[in-house]
Design a protein around this motif. Sequence first.
Motif, PDB file in Angstrom:
ATOM      1  N   ALA A  23     -10.982 -13.215  89.559  1.00  0.00           N
ATOM      2  CA  ALA A  23     -12.093 -12.548  89.797  1.00  0.00           C
ATOM      3  C   ALA A  23     -12.337 -12.873  91.391  1.00  0.00           C
ATOM      4  CB  ALA A  23     -13.656 -12.260  89.732  1.00  0.00           C
ATOM      5  N   ALA A  24     -11.898 -11.896  92.229  1.00  0.00           N
ATOM      6  CA  ALA A  24     -11.946 -12.561  93.585  1.00  0.00           C
ATOM      7  C   ALA A  24     -13.908 -12.309  94.210  1.00  0.00           C
ATOM      8  CB  ALA A  24     -12.007 -11.962  94.483  1.00  0.00           C
ATOM      9  N   SER A  25     -14.804 -12.951  94.736  1.00  0.00           N
ATOM     10  CA  SER A  25     -15.963 -12.604  95.171  1.00  0.00           C
ATOM     11  C   SER A  25     -15.982 -13.904  96.694  1.00  0.00           C
ATOM     12  CB  SER A  25     -16.631 -13.625  94.603  1.00  0.00           C
ATOM     13  OG  SER A  25     -16.505 -14.703  94.355  1.00  0.00           O
ATOM     14  N   GLY A  26     -17.046 -13.361  97.040  1.00  0.00           N
ATOM     15  CA  GLY A  26     -17.444 -13.529  98.640  1.00  0.00           C
ATOM     16  C   GLY A  26     -17.558 -12.531  99.651  1.00  0.00           C
ATOM     17  N   SER A  27     -17.459 -12.244 101.054  1.00  0.00           N
ATOM     18  CA  SER A  27     -17.313 -11.421 102.215  1.00  0.00           C
ATOM     19  C   SER A  27     -16.570 -11.137 102.233  1.00  0.00           C
ATOM     20  CB  SER A  27     -17.367 -12.563 103.188  1.00  0.00           C
ATOM     21  OG  SER A  27     -17.697 -11.803 104.363  1.00  0.00           O
ATOM     22  N   ILE A  28     -16.126  -9.344 101.151  1.00  0.00           N
ATOM     23  CA  ILE A  28     -15.494  -8.460 100.569  1.00  0.00           C
ATOM     24  C   ILE A  28     -15.562  -7.604 101.603  1.00  0.00           C
ATOM     25  CG2 ILE A  28     -13.746  -7.988  99.194  1.00  0.00           C
ATOM     26  CD1 ILE A  28     -14.091 -10.092  97.437  1.00  0.00           C
ATOM     27  N   PHE A  29     -14.992  -7.156 102.248  1.00  0.00           N
ATOM     28  CA  PHE A  29     -15.124  -5.492 102.437  1.00  0.00           C
ATOM     29  C   PHE A  29     -13.974  -4.178 101.990  1.00  0.00           C
ATOM     30  CE2 PHE A  29     -16.147  -1.457 104.442  1.00  0.00           C
ATOM     31  CZ  PHE A  29     -15.220  -0.416 104.303  1.00  0.00           C
ATOM     32  N   SER A  30     -12.633  -4.828 101.681  1.00  0.00           N
ATOM     33  CA  SER A  30     -11.546  -3.893 100.624  1.00  0.00           C
ATOM     34  C   SER A  30     -10.641  -5.034 100.269  1.00  0.00           C
ATOM     35  CB  SER A  30     -11.237  -3.053 100.947  1.00  0.00           C
ATOM     36  OG  SER A  30     -10.803  -2.956 102.347  1.00  0.00           O
ATOM     37  N   ILE A  31     -10.225  -4.585  99.119  1.00  0.00           N
ATOM     38  CA  ILE A  31      -8.622  -5.468  99.145  1.00  0.00           C
ATOM     39  C   ILE A  31      -7.542  -4.970  98.159  1.00  0.00           C
ATOM     40  CG2 ILE A  31      -7.537  -7.465  97.530  1.00  0.00           C
ATOM     41  CD1 ILE A  31     -10.724  -7.763  95.691  1.00  0.00           C
ATOM     42  N   ASN A  32      -6.521  -5.356  99.116  1.00  0.00           N
ATOM     43  CA  ASN A  32      -5.456  -4.159  99.408  1.00  0.00           C
ATOM     44  C   ASN A  32      -4.565  -5.047  98.217  1.00  0.00           C
ATOM     45  OD1 ASN A  32      -5.846  -3.529 101.961  1.00  0.00           O
ATOM     46  ND2 ASN A  32      -4.978  -4.143 103.049  1.00  0.00           N
ATOM     47  N   ALA A  33      -3.275  -5.722  98.046  1.00  0.00           N
ATOM     48  CA  ALA A  33      -2.649  -5.682  97.038  1.00  0.00           C
ATOM     49  C   ALA A  33      -3.363  -6.785  96.316  1.00  0.00           C
ATOM     50  CB  ALA A  33      -1.370  -6.025  97.208  1.00  0.00           C
ATOM     51  N   MET A  34      -3.018  -6.992  94.959  1.00  0.00           N
ATOM     52  CA  MET A  34      -3.140  -8.311  94.653  1.00  0.00           C
ATOM     53  C   MET A  34      -1.992  -8.647  93.499  1.00  0.00           C
ATOM     54  SD  MET A  34      -7.024  -7.585  93.444  1.00  0.00           S
ATOM     55  CE  MET A  34      -7.523  -9.016  93.381  1.00  0.00           C
ATOM     56  N   GLY A  35      -2.151  -9.651  93.076  1.00  0.00           N
ATOM     57  CA  GLY A  35      -0.455 -10.163  92.782  1.00  0.00           C
ATOM     58  C   GLY A  35      -0.951 -11.675  91.609  1.00  0.00           C
ATOM     59  N   TRP A  36      -0.164 -11.917  90.678  1.00  0.00           N
ATOM     60  CA  TRP A  36      -0.383 -12.915  90.526  1.00  0.00           C
ATOM     61  C   TRP A  36       1.617 -14.025  90.643  1.00  0.00           C
ATOM     62  CZ3 TRP A  36      -3.949 -14.804  87.652  1.00  0.00           C
ATOM     63  CH2 TRP A  36      -4.503 -14.591  87.306  1.00  0.00           C
ATOM     64  N   TYR A  37       1.751 -14.943  90.905  1.00  0.00           N
ATOM     65  CA  TYR A  37       2.562 -15.156  91.135  1.00  0.00           C
ATOM     66  C   TYR A  37       2.921 -17.587  90.272  1.00  0.00           C
ATOM     67  CZ  TYR A  37       2.863 -13.216  95.579  1.00  0.00           C
ATOM     68  OH  TYR A  37       3.815 -12.096  96.192  1.00  0.00           O
ATOM     69  N   ARG A  38       3.614 -17.630  90.072  1.00  0.00           N
ATOM     70  CA  ARG A  38       3.906 -19.138  88.237  1.00  0.00           C
ATOM     71  C   ARG A  38       4.415 -19.826  90.033  1.00  0.00           C
ATOM     72  NH1 ARG A  38       7.134 -16.418  83.987  1.00  0.00           N
ATOM     73  NH2 ARG A  38       8.984 -16.452  84.610  1.00  0.00           N
ATOM     74  N   GLN A  39       4.433 -21.197  89.343  1.00  0.00           N
ATOM     75  CA  GLN A  39       5.272 -22.359  89.198  1.00  0.00           C
ATOM     76  C   GLN A  39       5.070 -23.826  88.731  1.00  0.00           C
ATOM     77  OE1 GLN A  39       3.188 -24.450  93.228  1.00  0.00           O
ATOM     78  NE2 GLN A  39       5.919 -24.959  93.885  1.00  0.00           N
ATOM     79  N   ALA A  40       6.726 -23.121  88.169  1.00  0.00           N
ATOM     80  CA  ALA A  40       6.689 -24.109  87.499  1.00  0.00           C
ATOM     81  C   ALA A  40       7.600 -25.989  87.706  1.00  0.00           C
ATOM     82  CB  ALA A  40       8.253 -23.516  85.985  1.00  0.00           C
ATOM     83  N   PRO A  41       7.082 -26.923  86.558  1.00  0.00           N
ATOM     84  CA  PRO A  41       7.545 -27.725  86.991  1.00  0.00           C
ATOM     85  C   PRO A  41       8.499 -28.600  87.570  1.00  0.00           C
ATOM     86  CG  PRO A  41       6.612 -28.011  85.058  1.00  0.00           C
ATOM     87  CD  PRO A  41       6.793 -26.251  85.504  1.00  0.00           C
ATOM     88  N   GLY A  42       9.042 -28.791  89.281  1.00  0.00           N
ATOM     89  CA  GLY A  42      10.245 -29.034  90.028  1.00  0.00           C
ATOM     90  C   GLY A  42      10.378 -28.043  90.652  1.00  0.00           C
ATOM     91  N   LYS A  43      10.249 -26.066  90.668  1.00  0.00           N
ATOM     92  CA  LYS A  43      10.240 -25.477  90.794  1.00  0.00           C
ATOM     93  C   LYS A  43      10.205 -24.286  92.029  1.00  0.00           C
ATOM     94  CE  LYS A  43      12.651 -23.652  86.224  1.00  0.00           C
ATOM     95  NZ  LYS A  43      13.525 -21.982  85.611  1.00  0.00           N
ATOM     96  N   ARG A  45       7.652 -21.242  94.046  1.00  0.00           N
ATOM     97  CA  ARG A  45       6.295 -20.750  93.261  1.00  0.00           C
ATOM     98  C   ARG A  45       7.214 -19.149  93.829  1.00  0.00           C
ATOM     99  NH1 ARG A  45       0.554 -20.396  95.526  1.00  0.00           N
ATOM    100  NH2 ARG A  45       0.715 -22.743  94.749  1.00  0.00           N
ATOM    101  N   GLU A  46       6.908 -18.619  92.193  1.00  0.00           N
ATOM    102  CA  GLU A  46       8.361 -16.985  92.458  1.00  0.00           C
ATOM    103  C   GLU A  46       6.969 -16.335  92.190  1.00  0.00           C
ATOM    104  OE1 GLU A  46      10.553 -17.531  89.178  1.00  0.00           O
ATOM    105  OE2 GLU A  46       8.849 -17.618  88.343  1.00  0.00           O
ATOM    106  N   LEU A  47       7.189 -14.938  92.750  1.00  0.00           N
ATOM    107  CA  LEU A  47       5.989 -13.515  92.333  1.00  0.00           C
ATOM    108  C   LEU A  47       6.639 -13.727  90.648  1.00  0.00           C
ATOM    109  CD1 LEU A  47       5.947 -10.172  94.299  1.00  0.00           C
ATOM    110  CD2 LEU A  47       7.133 -10.243  91.690  1.00  0.00           C
ATOM    111  N   TYR A  59       6.851  -6.189  89.100  1.00  0.00           N
ATOM    112  CA  TYR A  59       7.565  -7.167  87.646  1.00  0.00           C
ATOM    113  C   TYR A  59       8.250  -7.416  88.517  1.00  0.00           C
ATOM    114  CZ  TYR A  59       3.303  -4.887  85.633  1.00  0.00           C
ATOM    115  OH  TYR A  59       2.402  -4.116  85.274  1.00  0.00           O
ATOM    116  N   ALA A  60       8.329  -9.078  87.768  1.00  0.00           N
ATOM    117  CA  ALA A  60       9.527  -9.728  88.640  1.00  0.00           C
ATOM    118  C   ALA A  60      10.337  -9.145  87.434  1.00  0.00           C
ATOM    119  CB  ALA A  60       8.954 -11.202  88.199  1.00  0.00           C
ATOM    120  N   ASP A  61      12.136  -9.936  87.499  1.00  0.00           N
ATOM    121  CA  ASP A  61      13.260  -8.640  86.614  1.00  0.00           C
ATOM    122  C   ASP A  61      12.573  -9.578  85.007  1.00  0.00           C
ATOM    123  OD1 ASP A  61      15.902  -8.210  88.402  1.00  0.00           O
ATOM    124  OD2 ASP A  61      14.040  -7.125  88.046  1.00  0.00           O
ATOM    125  N   SER A  62      11.968 -10.711  85.174  1.00  0.00           N
ATOM    126  CA  SER A  62      12.092 -11.622  84.073  1.00  0.00           C
ATOM    127  C   SER A  62      10.910 -11.344  83.450  1.00  0.00           C
ATOM    128  CB  SER A  62      11.977 -13.309  84.338  1.00  0.00           C
ATOM    129  OG  SER A  62      10.863 -13.610  85.490  1.00  0.00           O
TER     130      SER A  62
END
Length: 121
Positions: A23-43, A45-47, A59-62
């Motif tokens: 959830a996004a909050s605060g001073s917001i007029f609009s939001i363009n793209a939103m997304g999820w990324y992840r970072q595994a131990p020792g790796k 950050r990836e989309l 989506y990532a192929d994985s």
Amino acid sequence: QVQLVESGGGLVQPGGSLRLSCAASGSIFSINAMGWYRQAPGKERELVATITSRGTTNYADSVKGRFTISRDNAKNTVYLQMNSLKPEDTAIYYCNADVVRQILTGAMNYWGKGTLVTVSS
């Protein structure tokens, strides 16, 4: 200021499902793209997945066929439904958003603090 707060992470067995929310909050007029990324131990950050304000997804192929990204523009919230989870999906999942804070200004990019997803038996 703009805050992105993730929720829904946790421990799940292989083959299980989880649903992440951001959830996004605060001073917001609009939001363009939103997304999820992840970072595994020792790796690095990836989309994982992104979604535009009009609903176009990427989506990532994985994760194709297993994860689904969606958003509720009225709530400034993005979701990630994760099915058929695998141990290699274990990571900290971060929310990302391009936020326009005022009309006629450009978007700024924001990150959440992350939520841990652990896939293990």
